[in-house]
Scaffold this motif. Sequence first.
Motif, PDB file in Angstrom:
ATOM      1  N   SER A 204       9.774   7.037   1.142  1.00  0.00           N
ATOM      2  CA  SER A 204      10.857   6.113   1.458  1.00  0.00           C
ATOM      3  C   SER A 204      11.264   6.372   2.898  1.00  0.00           C
ATOM      4  CB  SER A 204      12.041   6.334   0.510  1.00  0.00           C
ATOM      5  OG  SER A 204      13.144   5.553   0.894  1.00  0.00           O
ATOM      6  N   GLY A 205      11.315   5.312   3.685  1.00  0.00           N
ATOM      7  CA  GLY A 205      11.692   5.491   5.088  1.00  0.00           C
ATOM      8  C   GLY A 205      10.629   4.917   6.002  1.00  0.00           C
ATOM      9  N   LEU A 206      10.269   5.678   7.038  1.00  0.00           N
ATOM     10  CA  LEU A 206       9.348   5.184   8.056  1.00  0.00           C
ATOM     11  C   LEU A 206       7.929   5.078   7.515  1.00  0.00           C
ATOM     12  CD1 LEU A 206      10.546   7.233  11.155  1.00  0.00           C
ATOM     13  CD2 LEU A 206      10.861   4.790  10.760  1.00  0.00           C
ATOM     14  N   ALA A 207       7.294   3.943   7.797  1.00  0.00           N
ATOM     15  CA  ALA A 207       5.890   3.751   7.428  1.00  0.00           C
ATOM     16  C   ALA A 207       5.307   2.639   8.286  1.00  0.00           C
ATOM     17  CB  ALA A 207       5.752   3.403   5.948  1.00  0.00           C
ATOM     18  N   PHE A 208       4.039   2.780   8.602  1.00  0.00           N
ATOM     19  CA  PHE A 208       3.319   1.701   9.267  1.00  0.00           C
ATOM     20  C   PHE A 208       2.807   0.765   8.189  1.00  0.00           C
ATOM     21  CE2 PHE A 208       3.312   4.875  12.605  1.00  0.00           C
ATOM     22  CZ  PHE A 208       3.535   4.107  13.744  1.00  0.00           C
ATOM     23  N   HIS A 209       3.013  -0.539   8.400  1.00  0.00           N
ATOM     24  CA  HIS A 209       2.930  -1.496   7.302  1.00  0.00           C
ATOM     25  C   HIS A 209       2.121  -2.726   7.696  1.00  0.00           C
ATOM     26  CE1 HIS A 209       4.418  -4.208   4.128  1.00  0.00           C
ATOM     27  NE2 HIS A 209       4.784  -5.044   5.076  1.00  0.00           N
ATOM     28  N   CYS A 210       1.301  -3.209   6.752  1.00  0.00           N
ATOM     29  CA  CYS A 210       0.615  -4.498   6.880  1.00  0.00           C
ATOM     30  C   CYS A 210       1.023  -5.342   5.686  1.00  0.00           C
ATOM     31  CB  CYS A 210      -0.908  -4.312   6.923  1.00  0.00           C
ATOM     32  SG  CYS A 210      -1.828  -5.866   6.809  1.00  0.00           S
ATOM     33  N   ARG A 211       1.794  -6.377   5.941  1.00  0.00           N
ATOM     34  CA  ARG A 211       2.281  -7.201   4.838  1.00  0.00           C
ATOM     35  C   ARG A 211       1.150  -7.967   4.168  1.00  0.00           C
ATOM     36  NH1 ARG A 211       5.559 -12.898   5.083  1.00  0.00           N
ATOM     37  NH2 ARG A 211       5.768 -13.176   2.850  1.00  0.00           N
ATOM     38  N   LYS A 212       0.214  -8.484   4.976  1.00  0.00           N
ATOM     39  CA  LYS A 212      -0.876  -9.304   4.455  1.00  0.00           C
ATOM     40  C   LYS A 212      -1.666  -8.560   3.381  1.00  0.00           C
ATOM     41  CE  LYS A 212      -5.246 -11.369   5.965  1.00  0.00           C
ATOM     42  NZ  LYS A 212      -6.169 -11.526   7.124  1.00  0.00           N
ATOM     43  N   CYS A 213      -1.914  -7.277   3.596  1.00  0.00           N
ATOM     44  CA  CYS A 213      -2.739  -6.488   2.667  1.00  0.00           C
ATOM     45  C   CYS A 213      -1.911  -5.548   1.793  1.00  0.00           C
ATOM     46  CB  CYS A 213      -3.754  -5.671   3.448  1.00  0.00           C
ATOM     47  SG  CYS A 213      -4.758  -6.642   4.592  1.00  0.00           S
ATOM     48  N   ASP A 214      -0.564  -5.604   1.957  1.00  0.00           N
ATOM     49  CA  ASP A 214       0.325  -4.696   1.227  1.00  0.00           C
ATOM     50  C   ASP A 214      -0.129  -3.245   1.418  1.00  0.00           C
ATOM     51  OD1 ASP A 214       2.501  -3.998  -0.315  1.00  0.00           O
ATOM     52  OD2 ASP A 214       1.413  -4.149  -2.209  1.00  0.00           O
ATOM     53  N   PHE A 215      -0.349  -2.888   2.684  1.00  0.00           N
ATOM     54  CA  PHE A 215      -0.874  -1.571   3.050  1.00  0.00           C
ATOM     55  C   PHE A 215       0.226  -0.777   3.747  1.00  0.00           C
ATOM     56  CE2 PHE A 215      -2.860   1.406   5.932  1.00  0.00           C
ATOM     57  CZ  PHE A 215      -3.935   1.920   5.211  1.00  0.00           C
ATOM     58  N   HIS A 216       0.446   0.472   3.294  1.00  0.00           N
ATOM     59  CA  HIS A 216       1.455   1.337   3.905  1.00  0.00           C
ATOM     60  C   HIS A 216       0.817   2.673   4.289  1.00  0.00           C
ATOM     61  CE1 HIS A 216       3.852  -1.450   1.460  1.00  0.00           C
ATOM     62  NE2 HIS A 216       4.798  -1.273   2.355  1.00  0.00           N
ATOM     63  N   LEU A 217       1.213   3.174   5.429  1.00  0.00           N
ATOM     64  CA  LEU A 217       0.728   4.466   5.910  1.00  0.00           C
ATOM     65  C   LEU A 217       1.916   5.226   6.475  1.00  0.00           C
ATOM     66  CD1 LEU A 217      -2.153   5.701   6.066  1.00  0.00           C
ATOM     67  CD2 LEU A 217      -2.223   4.981   8.453  1.00  0.00           C
ATOM     68  N   ASP A 218       2.221   6.387   5.883  1.00  0.00           N
ATOM     69  CA  ASP A 218       3.375   7.129   6.396  1.00  0.00           C
ATOM     70  C   ASP A 218       3.077   7.664   7.791  1.00  0.00           C
ATOM     71  OD1 ASP A 218       1.947   9.565   6.136  1.00  0.00           O
ATOM     72  OD2 ASP A 218       2.729   9.914   4.128  1.00  0.00           O
ATOM     73  N   VAL A 219       4.128   8.024   8.504  1.00  0.00           N
ATOM     74  CA  VAL A 219       3.995   8.437   9.902  1.00  0.00           C
ATOM     75  C   VAL A 219       3.113   9.671  10.026  1.00  0.00           C
ATOM     76  CG1 VAL A 219       5.282   9.241  11.913  1.00  0.00           C
ATOM     77  CG2 VAL A 219       6.219   7.419  10.497  1.00  0.00           C
ATOM     78  N   LYS A 220       3.220  10.571   9.062  1.00  0.00           N
ATOM     79  CA  LYS A 220       2.438  11.806   9.097  1.00  0.00           C
ATOM     80  C   LYS A 220       0.940  11.509   9.114  1.00  0.00           C
ATOM     81  CE  LYS A 220       2.148  13.803   5.200  1.00  0.00           C
ATOM     82  NZ  LYS A 220       2.494  14.491   3.942  1.00  0.00           N
ATOM     83  N   CYS A 221       0.488  10.592   8.240  1.00  0.00           N
ATOM     84  CA  CYS A 221      -0.933  10.252   8.181  1.00  0.00           C
ATOM     85  C   CYS A 221      -1.359   9.380   9.355  1.00  0.00           C
ATOM     86  CB  CYS A 221      -1.259   9.541   6.861  1.00  0.00           C
ATOM     87  SG  CYS A 221      -1.142  10.594   5.403  1.00  0.00           S
ATOM     88  N   ALA A 222      -0.477   8.485   9.774  1.00  0.00           N
ATOM     89  CA  ALA A 222      -0.820   7.553  10.854  1.00  0.00           C
ATOM     90  C   ALA A 222      -1.041   8.262  12.179  1.00  0.00           C
ATOM     91  CB  ALA A 222       0.269   6.502  10.994  1.00  0.00           C
ATOM     92  N   LEU A 223      -0.303   9.354  12.411  1.00  0.00           N
ATOM     93  CA  LEU A 223      -0.355  10.028  13.704  1.00  0.00           C
ATOM     94  C   LEU A 223      -1.117  11.347  13.646  1.00  0.00           C
ATOM     95  CD1 LEU A 223       3.296   9.339  14.918  1.00  0.00           C
ATOM     96  CD2 LEU A 223       1.233   7.969  15.280  1.00  0.00           C
TER      97      LEU A 223
END
Length: 588
Positions: A204-223
């Motif tokens: 819950s909180g910050l995440a990198f998001h793609c609405r089209k694909c309903d894809f979420h990536l938390d900041v820890k994994c993204a960076l």
Amino acid sequence: MDQIHHFLHRHPLILTEEKEEVNDEVVCSGCRKGLPGPMYGCSDCKFYLHKSCAELPREILNFFHPCPLVLKIKVCRCNACFGNIDGFSYSCLSCEFNMHLNCALRPTVKSEGQDLVHHFIHWHPLTLVDQMKDLEVRCRICEKLCSGSSNSSSYGCQECNFFLHNSCMINIPRQINHFFHPSCPLILLTTPFFSCEGCNEDGSGLAFHCRKCDFHLDVKCALLPTVESKGADKIQYYAHHHPLALRERMEFGSEVRCRACRETCLGPCFVCERCGFFLHVPCAVEFPQEIHHPFHPLHPLALSTISSDSDDDDDDTFECPACGGTGDRFMVVYRCAKCDFNLHTDCAKPKLTPFLLKYGGHPHFLTFFDKTRNQFMCDICGKEAQSCFFRCVVCEFNIHLYCFPSAPKTIKHKCHLHSLTLTVSPFEFELNTPEDADNSDNEFYCDACEEKRIKVESVYYCEECRFIAEIRCVMSELLPYLTLSEDRSTVDGRAISKVEENSTIEAAIAELNNEIAVFSAKAKPLEVEIEKLKAMLRALEDELKPIKRRLESLETDHFLYTWELNYNMKNKYPTEASTSEAETADLS
């Protein structure tokens, strides 16, 4: 009568100064509050707005989100305060981002110097925090302690217990393109609940998001750091869609294999426990992310797996066009997804220049293959070829080394005292029975290297000693005969110089450029016409959709009415039956 056309309702809204014509229980359709004073309304639809609500801007910009926010009436959750919304919401039509009316229109606090800042990463103003020696809080981006760091100041929101290093706050991007989801860009949002596609953890909180694909990536994994970062115990890798953790050594007796080179993993390797994906550390560093290869000249090849860009779960294997070997959909290969071309990583390694030759009228260089995983057919002799042959992967042209016209039929080699003659294999003395010639289970060996050989391929043979040498063991004697191909000499036998050969190649390239220009000119108007037809087809499909929906509705009604009529005809209503009986009694 004062009326307006409002973007939130399809009918005109009429201004009413008093609440005389409206039920006391009716509330504003936007803010859900009572309706004292002037209001706009549609009595037919029971849609009402305060005069002040009707004057709200249709679209605003807010520091908390990069896209314009449009006023809507909906039921959703606020991405700022995480509270529920039932009514007005300022929403992003492309990112599935929503804010309460009050959250979106909250006034921005003016900062004094650098002590107070507004940042898109948090809804409230962030205040410069002292060194917090007595307070252990972690940065919401890098998850390291904010206290005790003399080189980096920190900002925080005491109300939300939200703290950040200044350096992390400055450097975090608002939008990224990521290996884990290469098809779409990812936008940084605050999200009430999500499941990270990288580590599979709920957050819950910050995440990198793609609405089209309903894809979420938390900041820890993204960076996460990349494979080039030294000393990292967890990385992101362009050929796999989950984080890879470093494991210094494998457990004794484990038989896992590297997904790139297919060798057993014994030393340090990167691991994805979620997928059972293993990769030697040297393999992760060695192979570049993208290459241009002569085996597939039209497009670049990206280091990937078939599973990363294919939705076909039934497509479990692939065949390498170079060696003929197969692999599963999780193997790391050099791939062109557009052409479904998959090349083993070891097949993609550059071949040695002396083993690139030309043959006869074939226009391309032929690549030498010491041994392939599968059998091919020699285009000259029509027999199987699996070791020591030349191949044009693009044209699927194959030729045994000994099928070159210039290949010697008899040679002298240091591996044997006598001359060796090119001879068809296998030999009768090697066979227990004549049927053994077709028995693939029998093993045949080379006397020069004492290794197994492929029995159906010709060898160099000494009849007197029954000495057999496979082609690879006498390569040093054969190569000098193959350095000049047939088309590298003139009719009178004079060798063509490099200058003459290069001039011929340049002339061929110029001719190809002319042909490419001609066919490109022919293709361009056709492509334009195809795009126009596609657009017309899409428009017709859009026009057809509501017609089909209406048709389905009419057919459904027709079926139900027909069924009801048939039912009534077979089973008369009691009132009808009793009336008929009464009439019969009266007549009697």
